[in-house]
Design a protein around this motif. Structure first.
Motif, PDB file in Angstrom:
ATOM      1  N   ALA A 239       0.832  -1.206   0.000  1.00  0.00           N
ATOM      2  CA  ALA A 239       0.000   0.000   0.000  1.00  0.00           C
ATOM      3  C   ALA A 239       0.867   1.257   0.000  1.00  0.00           C
ATOM      4  N   VAL A 240       1.904   1.274   0.840  1.00  0.00           N
ATOM      5  CA  VAL A 240       2.800   2.436   0.894  1.00  0.00           C
ATOM      6  C   VAL A 240       3.528   2.609  -0.433  1.00  0.00           C
ATOM      7  N   CYS A 241       3.949   1.486  -1.021  1.00  0.00           N
ATOM      8  CA  CYS A 241       4.665   1.538  -2.292  1.00  0.00           C
ATOM      9  C   CYS A 241       3.783   2.121  -3.389  1.00  0.00           C
ATOM     10  N   VAL A 242       2.516   1.688  -3.439  1.00  0.00           N
ATOM     11  CA  VAL A 242       1.591   2.203  -4.450  1.00  0.00           C
ATOM     12  C   VAL A 242       1.363   3.697  -4.239  1.00  0.00           C
ATOM     13  N   LEU A 243       1.201   4.121  -2.987  1.00  0.00           N
ATOM     14  CA  LEU A 243       1.002   5.542  -2.702  1.00  0.00           C
ATOM     15  C   LEU A 243       2.213   6.369  -3.124  1.00  0.00           C
ATOM     16  N   MET A 244       3.408   5.847  -2.851  1.00  0.00           N
ATOM     17  CA  MET A 244       4.615   6.571  -3.223  1.00  0.00           C
ATOM     18  C   MET A 244       4.760   6.649  -4.736  1.00  0.00           C
ATOM     19  N   LEU A 245       4.522   5.518  -5.430  1.00  0.00           N
ATOM     20  CA  LEU A 245       4.622   5.513  -6.890  1.00  0.00           C
ATOM     21  C   LEU A 245       3.597   6.452  -7.519  1.00  0.00           C
ATOM     22  N   GLY A 246       2.447   6.581  -6.861  1.00  0.00           N
ATOM     23  CA  GLY A 246       1.409   7.438  -7.405  1.00  0.00           C
ATOM     24  C   GLY A 246       1.724   8.914  -7.309  1.00  0.00           C
ATOM     25  N   VAL A 247       2.604   9.298  -6.380  1.00  0.00           N
ATOM     26  CA  VAL A 247       2.812  10.725  -6.125  1.00  0.00           C
ATOM     27  C   VAL A 247       4.162  11.231  -6.609  1.00  0.00           C
ATOM     28  N   ILE A 248       5.065  10.347  -7.055  1.00  0.00           N
ATOM     29  CA  ILE A 248       6.402  10.812  -7.437  1.00  0.00           C
ATOM     30  C   ILE A 248       6.441  11.409  -8.832  1.00  0.00           C
ATOM     31  N   TRP A 249       5.377  11.215  -9.607  1.00  0.00           N
ATOM     32  CA  TRP A 249       5.323  11.812 -10.944  1.00  0.00           C
ATOM     33  C   TRP A 249       3.866  12.143 -11.223  1.00  0.00           C
ATOM     34  N   ILE A 250       3.545  13.419 -11.328  1.00  0.00           N
ATOM     35  CA  ILE A 250       2.145  13.829 -11.450  1.00  0.00           C
ATOM     36  C   ILE A 250       1.897  14.507 -12.800  1.00  0.00           C
ATOM     37  N   ARG A 251       0.645  14.481 -13.218  1.00  0.00           N
ATOM     38  CA  ARG A 251       0.212  15.172 -14.424  1.00  0.00           C
ATOM     39  C   ARG A 251      -0.896  16.152 -14.054  1.00  0.00           C
ATOM     40  N   VAL A 252      -0.754  17.389 -14.483  1.00  0.00           N
ATOM     41  CA  VAL A 252      -1.748  18.426 -14.243  1.00  0.00           C
ATOM     42  C   VAL A 252      -2.389  18.793 -15.572  1.00  0.00           C
ATOM     43  N   SER A 253      -3.711  18.850 -15.606  1.00  0.00           N
ATOM     44  CA  SER A 253      -4.398  19.168 -16.857  1.00  0.00           C
ATOM     45  C   SER A 253      -5.608  20.056 -16.581  1.00  0.00           C
ATOM     46  N   ILE A 254      -5.904  20.896 -17.569  1.00  0.00           N
ATOM     47  CA  ILE A 254      -7.116  21.729 -17.545  1.00  0.00           C
ATOM     48  C   ILE A 254      -7.875  21.424 -18.823  1.00  0.00           C
ATOM     49  N   ILE A 255      -8.953  20.689 -18.690  1.00  0.00           N
ATOM     50  CA  ILE A 255      -9.756  20.283 -19.846  1.00  0.00           C
ATOM     51  C   ILE A 255     -11.215  20.617 -19.544  1.00  0.00           C
ATOM     52  N   GLY A 256     -11.800  21.391 -20.421  1.00  0.00           N
ATOM     53  CA  GLY A 256     -13.196  21.781 -20.206  1.00  0.00           C
ATOM     54  C   GLY A 256     -13.342  22.634 -18.973  1.00  0.00           C
ATOM     55  N   ASP A 257     -14.228  22.245 -18.105  1.00  0.00           N
ATOM     56  CA  ASP A 257     -14.487  23.026 -16.896  1.00  0.00           C
ATOM     57  C   ASP A 257     -13.870  22.376 -15.663  1.00  0.00           C
ATOM     58  N   ARG A 258     -12.820  21.592 -15.862  1.00  0.00           N
ATOM     59  CA  ARG A 258     -12.222  20.874 -14.728  1.00  0.00           C
ATOM     60  C   ARG A 258     -10.699  21.026 -14.716  1.00  0.00           C
ATOM     61  N   PHE A 259     -10.184  21.193 -13.503  1.00  0.00           N
ATOM     62  CA  PHE A 259      -8.746  21.142 -13.252  1.00  0.00           C
ATOM     63  C   PHE A 259      -8.462  19.809 -12.571  1.00  0.00           C
ATOM     64  N   ARG A 260      -7.504  19.060 -13.088  1.00  0.00           N
ATOM     65  CA  ARG A 260      -7.297  17.698 -12.582  1.00  0.00           C
ATOM     66  C   ARG A 260      -5.812  17.442 -12.345  1.00  0.00           C
ATOM     67  N   VAL A 261      -5.533  16.776 -11.217  1.00  0.00           N
ATOM     68  CA  VAL A 261      -4.194  16.288 -10.901  1.00  0.00           C
ATOM     69  C   VAL A 261      -4.287  14.773 -10.800  1.00  0.00           C
ATOM     70  N   SER A 262      -3.425  14.074 -11.529  1.00  0.00           N
ATOM     71  CA  SER A 262      -3.439  12.617 -11.508  1.00  0.00           C
ATOM     72  C   SER A 262      -2.012  12.092 -11.509  1.00  0.00           C
ATOM     73  N   SER A 263      -1.863  10.818 -11.223  1.00  0.00           N
ATOM     74  CA  SER A 263      -0.546  10.186 -11.247  1.00  0.00           C
ATOM     75  C   SER A 263      -0.148   9.913 -12.690  1.00  0.00           C
ATOM     76  N   ALA A 264       0.977  10.470 -13.120  1.00  0.00           N
ATOM     77  CA  ALA A 264       1.447  10.233 -14.484  1.00  0.00           C
ATOM     78  C   ALA A 264       1.974   8.818 -14.645  1.00  0.00           C
ATOM     79  N   LEU A 265       2.323   8.170 -13.548  1.00  0.00           N
ATOM     80  CA  LEU A 265       2.887   6.821 -13.605  1.00  0.00           C
ATOM     81  C   LEU A 265       1.816   5.745 -13.565  1.00  0.00           C
TER      82      LEU A 265
END
Length: 342
Positions: A239-265
């Protein structure tokens, strides 16, 4: 962030609050030394204790911790040009000193008053434990550094907001002066990676996970018992490994009426904000210590995704919460969002 003219208010009181736990522990031991048995009750799960420590070990460890806490806090008072580090060390020193004193006094008194360590009752000493835990923040509060730091941080933030809004107004004027692409229709996508030490930490956690899975098989014998004994640590490590992998590389996008941050990995969505939920958004310099540290942080009044000390977006939402995220070109993102909000 350095605070000009930082001063330690109530320095004598602050020093007294740091030294008092060691004095209290020493005085308690001097009074009860003849009444303490070989073993001291140190842990209670119900009325009677279920954990004991040799008195010859318990006494020097607890008193030593109060001294270490006092020294840490006293040393922090010299770091006037580094208020964030000063606050952290002063808080840690005070909490360590008072917590150790509370544990020692409550355990020693309860054991000395009982016929045997096995019959020691914590009773009213629980109030002392809670009081000592609360007194751990007293040196930080008495010094006045936290109050100064908070006030200066708010002033700095307001200056950055004013500067960002001035730049955005200038950009708007320039946009009228010559044709520009419509920001309301533009899409914004960027990625940002964490610093190298966070990647190394992920590798260490991943290696620990592999060892925890493989070790029972290498040990031989019955696998059933071995597997049952490692299920919990393996699950936690995964669980800790997945959380760490999810946050070490992020993608920020603005599409339509939403601002979104997601894990790029991993592609895991981390935060989505509707344009209609934004009160204001500005491009600011984000300092990890102002948002609770590095990574995905949840703090009173808001949250943040902080890779490192870097520029980023700071949102003030209509629900009175705040959110921050570090991205490379935060000014462009702020312009796109403000255009769509406007």
């Amino acid at each position: 962030m350095a605070i000009a003219g930082t001063g330690i208010r109530n320095r004598p009181l602050t020093c007294l609050l740091l030294l008092l736990p060691a004095a209290l522990s020493g005085a308690t031991y001097a009074l009860l030394a003849g009444d303490l048995p070989e073993m001291t009750a140190t842990h209670w799960s119900s009325t009677y204790p279920d954990g004991f420590t040799r008195t010859a070990v318990f006494v020097p460890v607890c008193i030593g911790l109060t001294v270490v806490g006092a020294i840490t806090g006293m040393f922090s008072l010299k770091l006037r040009n580094k208020p964030a580090l000063l606050m952290m060390l002063l808080f840690a020193g005070g909490l360590l000193a008072w917590s150790a004193a509370g544990v020692f006094v409550s355990s020693a008194v309860s054991t000395a008053l009982a016929e045997t360590p096995e019959t020691a009752v914590l009773g009213g000493m629980m109030v002392l434990l809670i009081a000592c835990a609360l007194l751990g923040i007293a040196p930080l509060w008495a010094s006045g550094i936290y109050q100064q730091y908070t006030r200066q941080s708010n002033e700095d933030r307001q200056q950055r907001i004013d500067a960002a809004q001035s730049v955005q107004r200038t950009d708007a004027v320039e946009a009228f002066a010559e044709p520009q692409p419509d920001s309301r229709q533009a899409e914004f996508k960027q990625t940002m990676a964490a610093p190298w030490w966070m990647w190394m930490l992920c590798l260490v956690l991943f290696a620990t996970l592999i060892v925890a899975v493989v070790l029972p098989f290498l040990a031989g014998g019955s696998h059933d018992g071995s597997l049952a004994s490692v299920i919990l640590p393996v699950a936690l490590s995964a669980a800790v490994c997945v959380l760490m992998l999810g946050v070490i590389w992020i993608r920020v996008s603005i599409i339509g009426d939403r601002f979104r941050v997601s894990s790029a990995l991993l592609g895991i969505p981390m935060r989505t904000i509707k344009i209609t939920d934004i009160e204001s958004v500005t491009s600011e310099k984000i300092e990890p210590m102002m948002w609770g540290g590095w990574g995905w942080r949840i703090i009173p009044g808001g949250s943040a995704i902080v890779m490192k000390e870097h520029e980023g977006l700071v949102f003030d939402l209509k629900n009175k919460k705040r959110f921050a995220v570090t991205i490379p070109d935060s000014r462009q993102a702020a312009n796109v969002l403000n255009a769509r909000m406007g």
